[in-house]
Design an enzyme around this catalytic site. Structure first.
Site, PDB file in Angstrom:
ATOM      1  N   LYS A  52     -34.981  36.871  -6.713  1.00 38.28           N
ATOM      2  CA  LYS A  52     -33.511  36.897  -6.642  1.00 38.28           C
ATOM      3  C   LYS A  52     -32.977  38.265  -7.046  1.00 38.28           C
ATOM      4  O   LYS A  52     -32.004  38.771  -6.466  1.00 38.28           O
ATOM      5  CB  LYS A  52     -32.944  35.788  -7.529  1.00 38.28           C
ATOM      6  CG  LYS A  52     -33.200  34.395  -6.961  1.00 38.28           C
ATOM      7  CD  LYS A  52     -33.038  33.289  -7.986  1.00 38.28           C
ATOM      8  CE  LYS A  52     -33.441  31.948  -7.382  1.00 38.28           C
ATOM      9  NZ  LYS A  52     -33.447  30.843  -8.353  1.00 38.28           N
ATOM     10  N   GLN A  96     -31.833  29.122 -14.182  1.00 36.00           N
ATOM     11  CA  GLN A  96     -33.080  28.761 -13.501  1.00 36.00           C
ATOM     12  C   GLN A  96     -33.661  27.476 -14.085  1.00 36.00           C
ATOM     13  O   GLN A  96     -33.785  27.322 -15.296  1.00 36.00           O
ATOM     14  CB  GLN A  96     -34.091  29.902 -13.631  1.00 36.00           C
ATOM     15  CG  GLN A  96     -35.389  29.677 -12.895  1.00 36.00           C
ATOM     16  CD  GLN A  96     -35.199  29.663 -11.389  1.00 36.00           C
ATOM     17  OE1 GLN A  96     -34.517  30.501 -10.831  1.00 36.00           O
ATOM     18  NE2 GLN A  96     -35.814  28.693 -10.737  1.00 36.00           N
ATOM     19  N   ASP A 119     -25.202  27.886  -7.240  1.00 39.96           N
ATOM     20  CA  ASP A 119     -26.206  26.893  -6.835  1.00 39.96           C
ATOM     21  C   ASP A 119     -25.550  25.660  -6.205  1.00 39.96           C
ATOM     22  O   ASP A 119     -26.227  24.857  -5.563  1.00 39.96           O
ATOM     23  CB  ASP A 119     -27.030  26.441  -8.050  1.00 39.96           C
ATOM     24  CG  ASP A 119     -28.355  27.171  -8.153  1.00 39.96           C
ATOM     25  OD1 ASP A 119     -28.867  27.632  -7.118  1.00 39.96           O
ATOM     26  OD2 ASP A 119     -28.885  27.274  -9.271  1.00 39.96           O
TER      27      ASP A 119
END
Length: 290
Positions: A52, A96, A119
């Protein structure tokens, strides 16, 4: 023999558009920024975070890493999220997963400002996806839609089967296929006649988390097969939820593992980061299809 869907090529096109959008925003004095929070030292998570970070650098997005020890408390993690919520140079926040077991992942997600929830896991954004009035789309399902579109096979009117009902992939995947006018069936661990249902799929999405779970007898000849899985086989080799070698001769299109869904997931995350910056800075949003 199926045509392999090149996820890297699809992702490259998405990233190129994101890079253009970033440059346009920077010309107006806006630099999209994203913060990634990693708690603990899970090796797979570290790889995802590094990927990322590279994607942010490629597309011109400002990025921050917040690496926290595994013993970080719930209060410490929530305090960091509150700090990032208030930071005007950060437009997107990603925590994460998986988190260490002593941390409440649901509570963590719900503390992220929905406008910064790149997300699309926050209940607010999940609800908007359900009714089709979305701001962000969850990255993996949105990437799958782009992969299907790259084949030229229309989703409208097709029988679509999603194997897996997770909140991260299975459920939102079904909604995006439905928004594209597919006729959708969701299968799970208690589904009866699973192989028969899968054989009826024109588009089959495997997101069950079990190596080589989808076998040749479960696939309709000519089906589009999308493998979301990232597993290890009995020899420790990376594989997906689909028995690729057995299914490839039957399907019309199929995603490999690796090189299929993974790259598009990260590309869609970059797209969400730009969209978050647009929202928070009052820039007009381009109309988007699901």
């Amino acid at each position: 023999m199926a045509t392999r869907i090149d996820g890297k090529a699809v992702a490259a096109k998405i990233r190129a558009q994101v890079a253009q959008d970033v440059e346009a925003l920077k010309a107006r004095g806006i630099c999209p920024g994203m913060a990634v929070v990693l708690v603990g030292d899970d090796p797979a998570s570290k790889i995802y975070v590094n990927n990322k970070k590279k994607a942010c650098a490629e597309t011109g997005i400002y990025s921050e890493e917040h690496l926290l020890p595994a013993e970080t408390t719930q209060e410490e993690l929530l305090a960091l999220i509150e700090k990032l919520n208030a930071d005007e140079k950060i437009h997107g926040i990603l925590v994460q997963s998986p988190l260490p077991k002593h941390l409440d992942e649901k509570l963590v997600v719900e503390h992220i400002d929905p406008r910064k929830d790149v997300d699309a896991f926050h209940a607010y954004n999940v609800g908007k996806i359900m009714i089709g009035d979305f701001t962000f789309l969850p990255c993996t399902p949105a990437g799958v839609i782009e992969l299907i579109r790259s084949t030229g096979v229309p989703i409208e009117g097709k029988n679509c089967v999603v194997v897996g009902r997770s909140n991260i992939v299975g459920k939102p995947m079904a909604m995006l296929l439905l928004h594209n006018n597919g006729t959708v069936t969701i299968c799970h661990s208690r589904t009866k006649n699973l192989a028969e249902i899968c054989r009826g799929a024109d588009i089959l999405v495997a997101a069950v988390g079990k190596p080589k779970f989808i076998t040749a007898d479960m696939v309709k000849p000519g089906a589009v097969v999308i493998d979301v899985g990232m597993d290890r086989d009995e020899n420790g080799k990376l594989c997906g939820d689909v028995d690729f070698d057995a299914v490839e001769p039957i399907a019309s299109y199929i995603t490999p593992v690796p090189g299929g869904v993974g790259p598009t997931t990260i590309a869609m995350l970059m797209k969400n980061a730009v969209r978050a910056a647009e929202i928070q800075c009052g820039e007009p949003l381009r109309s988007e299809n699901v």
